[in-house]
Motif scaffolding. Structure first.
Motif: not given
Length: 692
Positions: A84, A87, A92, A96-97, A99, A101, A204, A215
């Protein structure tokens, strides 16, 4: 404490700095939260979903510590890794969907297991990005620039890490889980001491919490220093603790650019901390406190019992002294891995560029379409002399490099040949080290003749071998014309080489692999894999002036080996020709070796006139070199290069076999004179080539 993958920690890591506000200076180090609006130089740095810090080298490669990619007790690669970049928990919170990476699918590492000695120097790895999610790779513009020459010594640096604490580290965030890490179902009832904050960041989509995966936001530690670069192992006094493994050490140069001077392996010092237990005592080593042999004692200033513990097991973070050599953290300098091949697809062996009888290994980095090399060092090299780090040869203008061969010119300087895919066919490119220029020449193409003008030649593979006069010949397998060609490369390079046909329109030349060798009897042998993966051998009379090549024999397979993936010829310690091959089921079957007939000139058949079939010799075990490991892991071998150590004294042959695996790593085994065979694959990425 060892670097382990599950759970992952920064080895012997220092305790965290205690910061109350952004930019506050505590324990002598200024710490700042790494936010999405951070300056561009921090953009390549991100979080690995196993708890490590990592950073982008380019859009397809991520660097971190080796123990962030492999399990160092077993040599196994970790799976399900995601990176990520930049990050931050706020990403997030927003979605949350969504992020951004990268999904990582393989890695090359300085070592797959923790070897004796110098582990901090070999604890580096470079992983490959299979796919970007929620992100357009073309939008990546900031990458880490590696300091590949270490021209500057100790000085100010910054350390950017996703350590396992919250920012700022105050109040409830200081609470550590020092008893059990019970994040079921992943590690139920596993005792993991120290460095695991109880606070968790938002998760995430598709990820999970773990003993290492908290996290939280990353932290920028400034006002710390690079203390030493001895032996190209960096030592620094920046705050280092769980999650700092793989974190880059940033230095700003006088021209304003920022470079990575190295990455963090872990802490080099683990001092004890006296933890009071509330029991009153009256004298030193008071029995009421407990057994002094286990660290118990009495603090006479407070008349309270204590137990000495490593700081990683203490209930609260502790500031460490910032004296060089005390509390310093360490790791590999960037020079160790700056030019290491991201994916070594094949290697070749010749003398080193100065012409000394010393081994140089040339490899194709298929990810970067680059040829790189390592060479044996020392003025009078021997088997125990160290190898240099990987260094690049001139850039190749063509793309899709596939095969490589090497040999030495009359002055001992190396010549290197590669195949490069262009316009639907493979061409040969060549370069050599020019003694007058003291540099490598620019790559130039050399064309193989077309047997049929309507079917342009395409070189599926090539190899180099010497004739009886010591001239280097390159053999090219033209898969389009099902033919094999040969050319003397010791001729004048100002002219195109003159190619001679060796085998013309033969099914045995229809495949993808070719190898060549002249044995001590003066015979020149060729071996190929045909289109079905079956091996064929060709022979030539001793007189180089007689172009008497013939299809010697098809080497029979067995039920255990239905077909072959790669093959190569080499001399054994007696100077006899050997053929070694990788079965297509090499994940379950070791290398197989064949002894070619040892015949004098003109006598290539049995007394009854039938061909003397190569005899199957002892198979070669294929297990990973893993001293002290609990389990050895067999590499998934893909290519093989059989040669010898060029440090051999006259009359001595030390066979050496190199292989690349499905991850792009390079391994070797050898039968070194005076030592015997080492039948365990050693990593050639490691800075020390070990012998028994």
């Amino acid at each position: 404490m060892l670097c382990t993958a599950l759970p992952l920690v920064a080895c012997n890591a220092d305790a965290p700095a205690v910061s109350s506000t952004e930019g506050a200076t505590t324990c002598g180090s200024t710490s700042t939260e790494l936010t999405p609006s951070a300056p561009a130089k921090y953009k390549p740095i991100g979080f690995l979903n196993n708890g490590c810090t990592a950073f982008l080298l380019d859009a397809e490669h991520v660097a971190a510590a080796a123990h962030c990619f492999v399990i160092t007790e077993t040599g196994s690669f970790q799976g399900d890794l995601r990176f990520y970049p930049g990050y931050h928990p706020s990403l997030v919170t927003q979605d949350p969907n969504g992020v951004p990476h990268a999904i990582l699918d393989r890695a090359v590492v300085g070592t797959r297991v923790e070897p004796p000695g110098l582990f901090p120097g070999s604890d580096w790895g470079i992983a490959h990005v299979r796919e970007w999610v929620n992100f357009e790779p073309g939008s990546l513009t900031e990458f880490a620039q590696l300091d590949a020459d270490m021209s500057e010594g100790p000085g100010p640096v910054e350390h950017v890490a996703y350590n396992r604490g919250a920012f700022p580290v105050t109040g409830p965030d200081m609470m550590f889980d020092n008893s059990l890490c019970q994040l079921t179902p992943w590690w139920p009832n596993q005792t993991v001491h120290g460095m695991w904050t109880k606070q968790l960041g938002p998760l995430p989509a598709g990820e999970r919490y773990g003993c290492n995966q908290r996290w939280m936001a990353g932290t920028i530690y400034s006002d710390c220093s690079l203390v030493s670069t001895q032996n190209d192992i960096i030592q620094h006094d920046c705050e280092t603790w769980g999650g700092s493994s793989g974190a880059p050490l940033l230095r700003e140069r006088s021209d304003g650019s920022t470079v990575v001077v190295g990455l963090t392996h872990g802490g080099a010092f683990d001092p004890p901390v006296k933890v009071p237990n509330g029991i009153n005592c009256k004298e030193d080593k008071d029995p009421v406190c407990g057994d002094p042999a286990t660290g118990f004692g009495c603090d006479l200033a407070s008349n309270t019992c204590y137990q000495e513990m490593p700081f990683t097991m203490t209930p609260n973070p502790t500031c460490m002294p910032r004296t060089p050599g005390v509390g310093s953290s360490n790791g590999p300098a960037a020079i160790r891995f700056a030019h290491a091949p991201r994916f070594a697809s094949n290697v070749a062996v010749a003398r080193r560029p100065d012409g000394t009888a010393a081994t140089a290994v040339f490899g194709i980095d298929a990810d970067l379409d680059q040829v790189v090399m390592r060479q044996r060092l020392d003025d009078r090299p021997d088997y125990k002399s160290p190898f240099s780090y990987w260094q690049p040869l001139p850039r190749v203008s063509e793309h899709q490099l596939e095969n490589i061969a090497a040999c030495s010119a009359g002055d001992g300087r190396p010549m290197v040949f590669v195949t490069a895919r262009q316009a639907g066919r493979n061409r040969i490119l060549r370069t050599r080290f020019d003694a007058k220029l003291d540099a490598w020449r620019t790559w130039e193409p050399i064309e193989v003749p077309d047997l049929d003008p309507s079917v342009p030649a395409s070189v599926a593979d090539l190899d180099a071998a010497y004739d009886n006069d010591g001239n280097c010949h390159v053999y090219a397998l033209d898969s389009a014309g099902t033919s094999i060609w040969s050319a003397n490369m010791n001729d004048d390079w100002s002219r195109a080489p003159s190619w001679d046909p060796v085998i013309v329109k033969s099914p045995a030349a229809s495949g993808t692999r070719l190898t060549a060798l002249r044995d001590d009897d003066g015979f020149t042998w060729l071996a190929t894999l045909d289109a079905t993966g079956q091996m064929h051998a060709f022979a030539r009379e001793c007189n180089d002036d007689v172009n008497a090549w013939f299809h010697y024999t098809k080497i029979p397979s067995s039920y255990a080996v239905p077909s072959w993936r790669d093959l190569d010829l080499y001399w054994n310690s007696a100077g006899e020709a050997r053929l070694v091959a990788i079965p297509t089921n090499a994940d379950n079957v070791p290398l197989v070796q064949y002894q070619l007939p040892h015949r004098k000139c003109g006598a290539v058949n049995n007394p009854d006139g039938s061909p003397a079939i190569p005899e199957k010799d002892a198979s070669i075990p294929a297990k990973l070199w893993a001293p002290g490991s609990t389990m050895v892991v067999r590499p998934q071998l893909r290519t093989i290069t059989a040669s010898r150590w060029l440090e051999d004294q006259p009359g001595t042959v030390s066979p050496t076999i190199f292989s690349t695996d499905a991850q792009g790593n390079v391994y070797f085994i050898s039968n070194t004179a005076g030592y015997g065979w080492t039948f365990e694959w050693q990593s050639f990425y490691h800075e020390v080539v070990s012998f028994p």
